[in-house]
Design a protein around this motif. Structure first.
Motif, PDB file in Angstrom:
ATOM      1  N   VAL A 185       1.020  -1.065   0.436  1.00  0.00           N
ATOM      2  CA  VAL A 185      -0.355   0.045   0.128  1.00  0.00           C
ATOM      3  C   VAL A 185       1.105   1.114   0.298  1.00  0.00           C
ATOM      4  O   VAL A 185       0.773   2.066  -0.902  1.00  0.00           O
ATOM      5  CB  VAL A 185      -0.812   0.138   1.079  1.00  0.00           C
ATOM      6  CG1 VAL A 185      -1.955   1.192   1.569  1.00  0.00           C
ATOM      7  CG2 VAL A 185      -1.771  -1.527   0.819  1.00  0.00           C
ATOM      8  N   GLN A 186       1.643   0.594   1.146  1.00  0.00           N
ATOM      9  CA  GLN A 186       2.428   2.357   1.335  1.00  0.00           C
ATOM     10  C   GLN A 186       3.780   2.887  -0.135  1.00  0.00           C
ATOM     11  O   GLN A 186       3.965   3.730  -0.957  1.00  0.00           O
ATOM     12  CB  GLN A 186       3.925   2.156   2.110  1.00  0.00           C
ATOM     13  CG  GLN A 186       4.688   3.235   2.285  1.00  0.00           C
ATOM     14  CD  GLN A 186       3.598   5.101   2.535  1.00  0.00           C
ATOM     15  OE1 GLN A 186       2.792   4.682   3.536  1.00  0.00           O
ATOM     16  NE2 GLN A 186       4.229   5.855   1.726  1.00  0.00           N
ATOM     17  N   THR A 187       3.834   1.214  -1.320  1.00  0.00           N
ATOM     18  CA  THR A 187       4.426   1.646  -1.720  1.00  0.00           C
ATOM     19  C   THR A 187       4.068   2.581  -3.687  1.00  0.00           C
ATOM     20  O   THR A 187       4.204   3.130  -4.190  1.00  0.00           O
ATOM     21  CB  THR A 187       5.064   0.073  -2.887  1.00  0.00           C
ATOM     22  OG1 THR A 187       6.360  -0.530  -2.131  1.00  0.00           O
ATOM     23  CG2 THR A 187       5.450   0.538  -3.927  1.00  0.00           C
ATOM     24  N   HIS A 188       2.621   1.807  -3.345  1.00  0.00           N
ATOM     25  CA  HIS A 188       1.407   2.652  -4.595  1.00  0.00           C
ATOM     26  C   HIS A 188       1.387   3.920  -4.391  1.00  0.00           C
ATOM     27  O   HIS A 188       1.481   4.966  -4.906  1.00  0.00           O
ATOM     28  CB  HIS A 188       0.610   1.836  -4.197  1.00  0.00           C
ATOM     29  CG  HIS A 188       0.319   1.106  -5.191  1.00  0.00           C
ATOM     30  ND1 HIS A 188       0.670   0.473  -6.359  1.00  0.00           N
ATOM     31  CD2 HIS A 188      -0.205  -1.373  -4.665  1.00  0.00           C
ATOM     32  CE1 HIS A 188       0.478  -0.947  -6.582  1.00  0.00           C
ATOM     33  NE2 HIS A 188       0.407  -1.699  -5.657  1.00  0.00           N
ATOM     34  N   ALA A 189       1.123   4.431  -2.919  1.00  0.00           N
ATOM     35  CA  ALA A 189       1.763   5.935  -1.889  1.00  0.00           C
ATOM     36  C   ALA A 189       2.256   6.608  -3.180  1.00  0.00           C
ATOM     37  O   ALA A 189       2.116   7.671  -3.628  1.00  0.00           O
ATOM     38  CB  ALA A 189       0.649   6.156  -0.596  1.00  0.00           C
ATOM     39  N   THR A 190       3.518   6.030  -2.847  1.00  0.00           N
ATOM     40  CA  THR A 190       4.836   6.945  -2.365  1.00  0.00           C
ATOM     41  C   THR A 190       5.480   7.049  -4.110  1.00  0.00           C
ATOM     42  O   THR A 190       5.222   8.085  -4.491  1.00  0.00           O
ATOM     43  CB  THR A 190       6.441   5.944  -2.267  1.00  0.00           C
ATOM     44  OG1 THR A 190       5.564   5.945  -0.672  1.00  0.00           O
ATOM     45  CG2 THR A 190       7.280   6.649  -3.034  1.00  0.00           C
TER      46      THR A 190
END
Length: 421
Positions: free
Chosen positions: A136-141
Protein backbone atom coordinates in the motif's frame (compact mmCIF):
# COMPACT_ATOMS: atom_id res chain seq x y z
CA UNK A 1 1.00 22.94 -32.85
CA UNK A 2 -1.05 26.06 -32.30
CA UNK A 3 -3.24 26.48 -29.22
CA UNK A 4 -6.25 26.17 -31.53
CA UNK A 5 -5.44 22.53 -32.33
CA UNK A 6 -3.74 20.81 -29.38
CA UNK A 7 -1.97 17.57 -30.20
CA UNK A 8 -2.48 14.80 -27.63
CA UNK A 9 -0.67 11.47 -27.39
CA UNK A 10 -2.20 8.86 -25.05
CA UNK A 11 -0.13 5.85 -23.93
CA UNK A 12 -2.10 2.72 -23.02
CA UNK A 13 -0.78 -0.71 -22.04
CA UNK A 14 -3.58 -3.26 -21.75
CA UNK A 15 -4.82 -6.57 -23.18
CA UNK A 16 -8.39 -5.37 -22.65
CA UNK A 17 -9.17 -3.89 -26.05
CA UNK A 18 -10.93 -5.54 -28.96
CA UNK A 19 -11.31 -4.02 -32.42
CA UNK A 20 -11.32 -0.44 -31.22
CA UNK A 21 -13.40 -1.13 -28.12
CA UNK A 22 -12.41 -1.29 -24.48
CA UNK A 23 -13.13 -4.35 -22.33
CA UNK A 24 -12.33 -2.84 -18.93
CA UNK A 25 -12.64 0.43 -17.04
CA UNK A 26 -9.21 2.03 -17.41
CA UNK A 27 -8.89 1.44 -21.17
CA UNK A 28 -12.51 2.57 -21.55
CA UNK A 29 -11.63 5.91 -19.96
CA UNK A 30 -8.46 6.37 -22.00
CA UNK A 31 -10.07 5.49 -25.33
CA UNK A 32 -13.12 7.65 -24.58
CA UNK A 33 -10.97 10.66 -23.69
CA UNK A 34 -8.98 10.11 -26.88
CA UNK A 35 -12.01 9.68 -29.14
CA UNK A 36 -14.04 12.56 -27.78
CA UNK A 37 -11.18 15.04 -27.47
CA UNK A 38 -10.48 14.21 -31.12
CA UNK A 39 -14.13 14.90 -31.98
CA UNK A 40 -13.87 18.18 -30.07
CA UNK A 41 -11.02 19.40 -32.25
CA UNK A 42 -7.76 17.95 -30.94
CA UNK A 43 -5.26 15.98 -33.01
CA UNK A 44 -4.99 12.65 -31.18
CA UNK A 45 -2.72 9.61 -31.33
CA UNK A 46 -3.09 6.55 -29.12
CA UNK A 47 -0.04 4.33 -28.57
CA UNK A 48 -1.04 0.79 -27.60
CA UNK A 49 1.27 -1.85 -26.17
CA UNK A 50 0.90 -5.04 -28.22
CA UNK A 51 -0.49 -7.72 -25.91
CA UNK A 52 -1.72 -10.05 -28.64
CA UNK A 53 -5.32 -8.84 -28.59
CA UNK A 54 -7.60 -8.56 -31.64
CA UNK A 55 -6.89 -4.97 -32.67
CA UNK A 56 -9.00 -4.79 -35.82
CA UNK A 57 -8.53 -2.43 -38.75
CA UNK A 58 -8.43 1.29 -39.45
CA UNK A 59 -12.22 1.64 -39.74
CA UNK A 60 -12.66 0.49 -36.13
CA UNK A 61 -10.50 3.25 -34.62
CA UNK A 62 -11.65 6.88 -34.37
CA UNK A 63 -8.18 8.46 -34.26
CA UNK A 64 -4.56 7.61 -35.09
CA UNK A 65 -3.37 4.45 -33.33
CA UNK A 66 0.13 2.96 -33.22
CA UNK A 67 0.63 -0.59 -31.94
CA UNK A 68 4.12 -1.17 -30.53
CA UNK A 69 6.00 -4.10 -29.05
CA UNK A 70 6.26 -4.14 -25.21
CA UNK A 71 10.02 -3.58 -25.39
CA UNK A 72 9.36 -0.39 -27.39
CA UNK A 73 6.43 0.84 -25.32
CA UNK A 74 8.69 1.44 -22.32
CA UNK A 75 11.63 2.82 -24.36
CA UNK A 76 11.32 6.63 -24.64
CA UNK A 77 13.88 7.06 -27.45
CA UNK A 78 12.17 4.40 -29.56
CA UNK A 79 8.71 5.85 -28.98
CA UNK A 80 9.96 9.32 -29.89
CA UNK A 81 11.31 7.97 -33.20
CA UNK A 82 8.02 6.20 -33.93
CA UNK A 83 5.93 9.26 -33.17
CA UNK A 84 8.23 11.99 -34.46
CA UNK A 85 9.77 14.51 -32.08
CA UNK A 86 7.17 17.20 -32.88
CA UNK A 87 4.20 14.85 -32.51
CA UNK A 88 2.74 16.06 -29.21
CA UNK A 89 1.79 19.08 -27.18
CA UNK A 90 0.58 16.76 -24.41
CA UNK A 91 1.72 13.28 -23.43
CA UNK A 92 -0.99 11.59 -21.33
CA UNK A 93 -0.29 8.54 -19.14
CA UNK A 94 -2.72 6.87 -16.75
CA UNK A 95 -0.32 4.54 -14.91
CA UNK A 96 1.76 6.11 -12.14
CA UNK A 97 4.50 3.50 -12.53
CA UNK A 98 4.97 4.11 -16.26
CA UNK A 99 4.87 7.87 -15.82
CA UNK A 100 7.54 7.83 -13.11
CA UNK A 101 9.72 5.33 -14.98
CA UNK A 102 9.83 7.01 -18.38
CA UNK A 103 7.21 9.74 -18.75
CA UNK A 104 9.48 12.73 -18.11
CA UNK A 105 12.15 11.48 -20.50
CA UNK A 106 9.65 10.87 -23.30
CA UNK A 107 7.91 14.21 -22.72
CA UNK A 108 11.29 15.90 -22.96
CA UNK A 109 12.09 14.20 -26.27
CA UNK A 110 8.68 15.25 -27.62
CA UNK A 111 8.88 18.75 -26.05
CA UNK A 112 5.44 18.01 -24.64
CA UNK A 113 3.55 18.76 -21.44
CA UNK A 114 3.49 15.61 -19.30
CA UNK A 115 -0.07 14.86 -18.11
CA UNK A 116 -0.98 12.34 -15.42
CA UNK A 117 -4.55 11.04 -15.80
CA UNK A 118 -5.01 9.97 -12.17
CA UNK A 119 -8.16 7.90 -12.51
CA UNK A 120 -7.75 5.99 -9.23
CA UNK A 121 -6.27 6.17 -5.74
CA UNK A 122 -3.86 3.26 -6.16
CA UNK A 123 -3.05 2.97 -2.46
CA UNK A 124 -6.76 2.89 -1.58
CA UNK A 125 -7.34 0.08 -4.06
CA UNK A 126 -4.44 -1.91 -2.58
CA UNK A 127 -5.73 -1.40 0.95
CA UNK A 128 -9.28 -2.34 -0.02
CA UNK A 129 -8.22 -5.75 -1.34
CA UNK A 130 -6.04 -6.48 1.68
CA UNK A 131 -2.57 -6.05 0.22
CA UNK A 132 0.30 -5.83 2.75
CA UNK A 133 1.01 -2.45 4.31
CA UNK A 134 4.32 -2.25 2.46
CA UNK A 135 2.56 -2.67 -0.89
CA UNK A 136 0.00 0.00 0.00
CA UNK A 137 2.82 2.39 0.93
CA UNK A 138 4.65 1.64 -2.32
CA UNK A 139 1.58 2.54 -4.37
CA UNK A 140 1.14 5.76 -2.39
CA UNK A 141 4.79 6.70 -2.87
CA UNK A 142 4.69 6.02 -6.60
CA UNK A 143 1.51 8.01 -7.05
CA UNK A 144 2.96 10.99 -5.18
CA UNK A 145 6.06 10.78 -7.38
CA UNK A 146 3.85 10.76 -10.49
CA UNK A 147 2.01 13.86 -9.28
CA UNK A 148 5.30 15.69 -8.66
CA UNK A 149 6.70 14.61 -12.02
CA UNK A 150 3.73 15.65 -14.18
CA UNK A 151 3.22 19.14 -15.57
CA UNK A 152 -0.56 18.82 -15.46
CA UNK A 153 -2.99 16.42 -13.81
CA UNK A 154 -6.39 15.11 -14.86
CA UNK A 155 -8.60 13.67 -12.13
CA UNK A 156 -11.94 11.87 -12.31
CA UNK A 157 -13.29 12.48 -8.77
CA UNK A 158 -13.16 15.07 -6.00
CA UNK A 159 -11.07 12.67 -3.92
CA UNK A 160 -8.34 12.58 -6.55
CA UNK A 161 -8.58 16.36 -6.90
CA UNK A 162 -7.89 16.66 -3.17
CA UNK A 163 -4.95 14.24 -3.49
CA UNK A 164 -3.43 16.40 -6.22
CA UNK A 165 -3.85 19.53 -4.10
CA UNK A 166 -2.25 17.81 -1.09
CA UNK A 167 0.70 16.85 -3.30
CA UNK A 168 1.19 20.53 -4.11
CA UNK A 169 -0.28 20.60 -7.63
CA UNK A 170 -1.59 24.13 -8.28
CA UNK A 171 -5.31 24.20 -9.02
CA UNK A 172 -4.81 25.79 -12.49
CA UNK A 173 -2.76 22.74 -13.51
CA UNK A 174 -5.49 20.28 -12.48
CA UNK A 175 -8.58 19.39 -14.54
CA UNK A 176 -11.55 17.54 -13.05
CA UNK A 177 -12.84 15.36 -15.89
CA UNK A 178 -15.17 12.65 -14.58
CA UNK A 179 -15.81 9.32 -16.19
CA UNK A 180 -18.81 9.29 -18.48
CA UNK A 181 -20.76 7.42 -21.12
CA UNK A 182 -21.74 8.12 -24.70
CA UNK A 183 -25.54 8.46 -24.91
CA UNK A 184 -25.32 8.15 -28.70
CA UNK A 185 -23.51 4.79 -28.52
CA UNK A 186 -25.41 3.36 -25.54
CA UNK A 187 -28.94 2.51 -26.58
CA UNK A 188 -31.47 3.47 -23.90
CA UNK A 189 -33.33 0.17 -23.62
CA UNK A 190 -34.64 0.65 -20.12
CA UNK A 191 -35.45 -2.29 -17.84
CA UNK A 192 -36.90 -5.41 -19.46
CA UNK A 193 -39.30 -6.14 -16.64
CA UNK A 194 -40.54 -9.54 -17.81
CA UNK A 195 -37.00 -10.86 -18.28
CA UNK A 196 -36.25 -10.83 -14.52
CA UNK A 197 -32.57 -10.82 -15.44
CA UNK A 198 -29.84 -9.22 -13.34
CA UNK A 199 -26.56 -8.16 -14.93
CA UNK A 200 -23.01 -7.42 -13.83
CA UNK A 201 -20.32 -6.21 -16.25
CA UNK A 202 -16.62 -6.23 -15.42
CA UNK A 203 -13.14 -7.49 -16.07
CA UNK A 204 -12.97 -10.46 -13.69
CA UNK A 205 -9.18 -10.45 -13.63
CA UNK A 206 -9.52 -7.29 -11.52
CA UNK A 207 -9.83 -8.32 -7.89
CA UNK A 208 -12.61 -5.90 -6.81
CA UNK A 209 -14.78 -7.23 -9.65
CA UNK A 210 -13.96 -10.83 -8.76
CA UNK A 211 -15.03 -10.11 -5.18
CA UNK A 212 -18.30 -8.62 -6.41
CA UNK A 213 -19.04 -11.75 -8.43
CA UNK A 214 -18.27 -13.91 -5.41
CA UNK A 215 -20.77 -11.87 -3.37
CA UNK A 216 -23.40 -12.36 -6.06
CA UNK A 217 -22.83 -16.12 -6.13
CA UNK A 218 -22.58 -16.73 -2.38
CA UNK A 219 -24.65 -14.03 -0.70
CA UNK A 220 -27.24 -12.59 -3.07
CA UNK A 221 -28.44 -15.34 -5.42
CA UNK A 222 -28.85 -18.14 -2.83
CA UNK A 223 -31.25 -15.99 -0.80
CA UNK A 224 -33.21 -15.04 -3.90
CA UNK A 225 -33.54 -18.71 -4.83
CA UNK A 226 -34.54 -19.63 -1.30
CA UNK A 227 -37.39 -17.15 -1.63
CA UNK A 228 -38.56 -18.87 -4.83
CA UNK A 229 -37.87 -15.76 -6.89
CA UNK A 230 -37.31 -16.78 -10.51
CA UNK A 231 -34.40 -14.59 -11.57
CA UNK A 232 -31.46 -15.08 -13.88
CA UNK A 233 -27.96 -13.65 -13.47
CA UNK A 234 -25.78 -12.60 -16.40
CA UNK A 235 -22.10 -11.81 -15.79
CA UNK A 236 -20.26 -10.21 -18.69
CA UNK A 237 -16.50 -9.90 -19.09
CA UNK A 238 -13.22 -11.71 -19.43
CA UNK A 239 -12.13 -13.77 -16.47
CA UNK A 240 -10.12 -16.76 -15.28
CA UNK A 241 -11.67 -20.16 -15.94
CA UNK A 242 -11.69 -20.90 -12.20
CA UNK A 243 -14.20 -18.09 -11.70
CA UNK A 244 -16.16 -17.73 -14.94
CA UNK A 245 -18.10 -20.99 -14.90
CA UNK A 246 -21.80 -20.88 -15.71
CA UNK A 247 -24.24 -22.78 -13.53
CA UNK A 248 -26.64 -22.46 -10.59
CA UNK A 249 -28.56 -19.67 -12.27
CA UNK A 250 -25.49 -17.71 -13.41
CA UNK A 251 -24.54 -17.22 -17.06
CA UNK A 252 -20.96 -16.12 -17.74
CA UNK A 253 -20.86 -14.72 -21.25
CA UNK A 254 -17.16 -13.86 -21.47
CA UNK A 255 -16.31 -11.01 -23.81
CA UNK A 256 -19.17 -9.63 -25.89
CA UNK A 257 -18.98 -7.46 -28.99
CA UNK A 258 -20.67 -4.41 -27.45
CA UNK A 259 -22.00 -3.17 -24.12
CA UNK A 260 -25.38 -2.77 -25.81
CA UNK A 261 -25.35 -6.52 -26.47
CA UNK A 262 -24.34 -7.23 -22.88
CA UNK A 263 -27.23 -5.23 -21.44
CA UNK A 264 -29.92 -6.36 -23.86
CA UNK A 265 -32.87 -8.08 -22.19
CA UNK A 266 -31.86 -7.21 -18.62
CA UNK A 267 -33.88 -5.75 -15.76
CA UNK A 268 -31.61 -4.54 -12.98
CA UNK A 269 -27.87 -3.84 -13.06
CA UNK A 270 -25.83 -4.81 -10.02
CA UNK A 271 -22.69 -3.19 -8.61
CA UNK A 272 -21.98 -4.93 -5.27
CA UNK A 273 -18.51 -3.38 -5.03
CA UNK A 274 -16.84 -3.47 -1.63
CA UNK A 275 -13.29 -2.71 -2.82
CA UNK A 276 -11.62 -0.42 -5.31
CA UNK A 277 -11.41 3.32 -5.89
CA UNK A 278 -12.43 5.91 -8.45
CA UNK A 279 -15.47 6.31 -10.67
CA UNK A 280 -16.93 3.08 -12.05
CA UNK A 281 -17.34 2.83 -15.83
CA UNK A 282 -19.78 -0.08 -15.52
CA UNK A 283 -22.23 2.00 -13.50
CA UNK A 284 -22.12 4.79 -16.09
CA UNK A 285 -22.82 2.28 -18.86
CA UNK A 286 -25.75 0.91 -16.88
CA UNK A 287 -27.16 4.41 -16.45
CA UNK A 288 -26.72 5.25 -20.13
CA UNK A 289 -28.76 2.15 -20.99
CA UNK A 290 -31.59 3.37 -18.78
CA UNK A 291 -31.19 0.46 -16.35
CA UNK A 292 -31.94 0.91 -12.66
CA UNK A 293 -28.81 0.17 -10.64
CA UNK A 294 -28.42 -1.37 -7.21
CA UNK A 295 -24.98 -0.51 -5.84
CA UNK A 296 -22.86 0.20 -2.80
CA UNK A 297 -21.45 3.59 -1.81
CA UNK A 298 -18.23 2.51 -3.50
CA UNK A 299 -20.16 2.06 -6.74
CA UNK A 300 -21.36 5.67 -6.85
CA UNK A 301 -17.94 7.25 -6.39
CA UNK A 302 -17.60 10.08 -8.89
CA UNK A 303 -21.34 10.44 -9.54
CA UNK A 304 -23.34 13.53 -8.59
CA UNK A 305 -24.17 13.66 -4.87
CA UNK A 306 -27.75 12.51 -5.37
CA UNK A 307 -26.54 9.63 -7.66
CA UNK A 308 -29.67 9.53 -9.88
CA UNK A 309 -30.47 6.09 -11.24
CA UNK A 310 -28.70 4.22 -8.41
CA UNK A 311 -30.21 2.76 -5.24
CA UNK A 312 -27.44 2.59 -2.65
CA UNK A 313 -27.25 -0.23 -0.12
CA UNK A 314 -23.99 -1.28 1.55
CA UNK A 315 -25.40 -4.30 3.41
CA UNK A 316 -25.31 -7.03 0.77
CA UNK A 317 -27.52 -9.27 2.92
CA UNK A 318 -30.34 -6.79 2.29
CA UNK A 319 -29.91 -6.94 -1.47
CA UNK A 320 -32.25 -9.91 -2.10
CA UNK A 321 -35.15 -8.03 -0.49
CA UNK A 322 -34.26 -4.88 -2.43
CA UNK A 323 -34.18 -6.81 -5.70
CA UNK A 324 -37.47 -8.58 -4.98
CA UNK A 325 -39.19 -5.27 -4.21
CA UNK A 326 -37.90 -3.67 -7.40
CA UNK A 327 -39.03 -6.59 -9.56
CA UNK A 328 -42.54 -6.19 -8.14
CA UNK A 329 -42.65 -2.48 -9.05
CA UNK A 330 -42.27 -1.92 -12.82
CA UNK A 331 -43.13 1.78 -12.50
CA UNK A 332 -40.27 2.34 -10.04
CA UNK A 333 -37.86 0.43 -12.28
CA UNK A 334 -38.75 2.67 -15.21
CA UNK A 335 -38.57 5.88 -13.17
CA UNK A 336 -35.16 5.04 -11.71
CA UNK A 337 -33.80 4.03 -15.11
CA UNK A 338 -34.98 7.25 -16.76
CA UNK A 339 -33.36 9.36 -14.04
CA UNK A 340 -30.00 7.68 -14.64
CA UNK A 341 -30.22 8.19 -18.40
CA UNK A 342 -30.97 11.89 -17.93
CA UNK A 343 -27.90 12.23 -15.71
CA UNK A 344 -25.70 10.86 -18.49
CA UNK A 345 -27.25 13.07 -21.15
CA UNK A 346 -27.13 16.26 -19.12
CA UNK A 347 -24.00 15.92 -16.98
CA UNK A 348 -21.81 12.92 -17.81
CA UNK A 349 -21.68 12.53 -21.59
CA UNK A 350 -18.25 11.82 -23.06
CA UNK A 351 -18.96 14.54 -25.62
CA UNK A 352 -19.07 17.11 -22.84
CA UNK A 353 -16.05 15.64 -21.04
CA UNK A 354 -13.95 15.46 -24.24
CA UNK A 355 -14.72 19.10 -25.01
CA UNK A 356 -13.64 19.93 -21.46
CA UNK A 357 -10.29 18.24 -21.99
CA UNK A 358 -9.67 20.19 -25.19
CA UNK A 359 -10.57 23.44 -23.42
CA UNK A 360 -8.08 22.73 -20.65
CA UNK A 361 -5.35 21.76 -23.11
CA UNK A 362 -5.81 24.97 -25.08
CA UNK A 363 -5.64 26.98 -21.87
CA UNK A 364 -2.58 25.11 -20.64
CA UNK A 365 -0.83 25.68 -23.96
CA UNK A 366 -1.53 29.39 -23.80
CA UNK A 367 -0.53 29.70 -20.13
CA UNK A 368 2.30 27.27 -19.34
CA UNK A 369 5.45 25.98 -20.95
CA UNK A 370 6.32 22.29 -20.66
CA UNK A 371 8.20 21.56 -17.46
CA UNK A 372 11.95 21.54 -17.19
CA UNK A 373 13.69 18.19 -17.42
CA UNK A 374 14.97 17.50 -13.90
CA UNK A 375 16.51 14.26 -12.82
CA UNK A 376 13.55 12.08 -11.83
CA UNK A 377 13.75 9.85 -8.78
CA UNK A 378 12.19 6.76 -10.36
CA UNK A 379 13.44 4.17 -7.86
CA UNK A 380 9.86 3.58 -6.70
CA UNK A 381 8.51 2.84 -10.17
CA UNK A 382 7.45 -0.79 -10.01
CA UNK A 383 5.00 -2.80 -12.07
CA UNK A 384 1.34 -1.70 -12.24
CA UNK A 385 -1.01 -3.92 -10.23
CA UNK A 386 -3.10 -4.87 -13.25
CA UNK A 387 -0.01 -6.09 -15.10
CA UNK A 388 1.03 -8.33 -12.22
CA UNK A 389 -2.51 -9.68 -11.82
CA UNK A 390 -2.87 -10.44 -15.53
CA UNK A 391 0.55 -12.09 -15.70
CA UNK A 392 -0.21 -14.25 -12.66
CA UNK A 393 -3.47 -15.40 -14.27
CA UNK A 394 -2.04 -15.99 -17.77
CA UNK A 395 -4.23 -13.20 -19.15
CA UNK A 396 -1.50 -11.47 -21.17
CA UNK A 397 -1.19 -12.39 -24.82
CA UNK A 398 2.11 -12.43 -26.69
CA UNK A 399 2.67 -9.87 -29.48
CA UNK A 400 1.64 -11.31 -32.83
CA UNK A 401 1.91 -8.44 -35.30
CA UNK A 402 4.79 -6.34 -33.95
CA UNK A 403 8.46 -6.89 -33.21
CA UNK A 404 11.00 -4.66 -31.45
CA UNK A 405 11.54 -1.60 -33.61
CA UNK A 406 8.70 -2.55 -35.96
CA UNK A 407 5.42 -0.87 -34.93
CA UNK A 408 2.13 -1.33 -36.71
CA UNK A 409 -0.03 1.68 -37.42
CA UNK A 410 -3.68 0.65 -37.10
CA UNK A 411 -4.70 4.09 -38.31
CA UNK A 412 -2.45 6.91 -39.45
CA UNK A 413 -3.49 10.26 -40.85
CA UNK A 414 -0.43 12.31 -39.94
CA UNK A 415 3.11 12.22 -41.22
CA UNK A 416 5.60 10.05 -39.36
CA UNK A 417 9.37 10.26 -39.65
CA UNK A 418 10.73 7.50 -41.95
CA UNK A 419 12.69 5.61 -39.31
CA UNK A 420 9.55 5.31 -37.19
CA UNK A 421 8.13 2.67 -39.52
Amino acid sequence: MSAAVPNLVFLLDTPNVWRGRALAGTPARVLALAEHSHQAGAAVTVVLCDRGAEYGTEKEWPCDVALVHPSDFYAPATLARILGTDAADFLVLCEAEALVAMGRELAGLLDAHLVYDMHDDDAAVAASVGEPREAVQTHATTQRAALRTADNVIVSTRNEQAMAATAGIPAPRTALLPNGADPHQRRCRGPEVDAATLVFVGNLYYQPNARAVDAIATTILPTLRAGDLDVRMRIVGRGPASLARSGQGIEFTGRVDTINQALNGTTIALAPLTAGSGAKMKVLDYLAAGLPVLGTREAVTGLPTEHPGVIVEDNLYRWPARIAALLRDPAALDQIGRAGRRCIEQELSWQRIGAGLVWHCRWWLATFRPGAKPAVDNHCAGVPRWLTEHADQDALGAPETTEPGQPRWLRQSTAVVPDGR
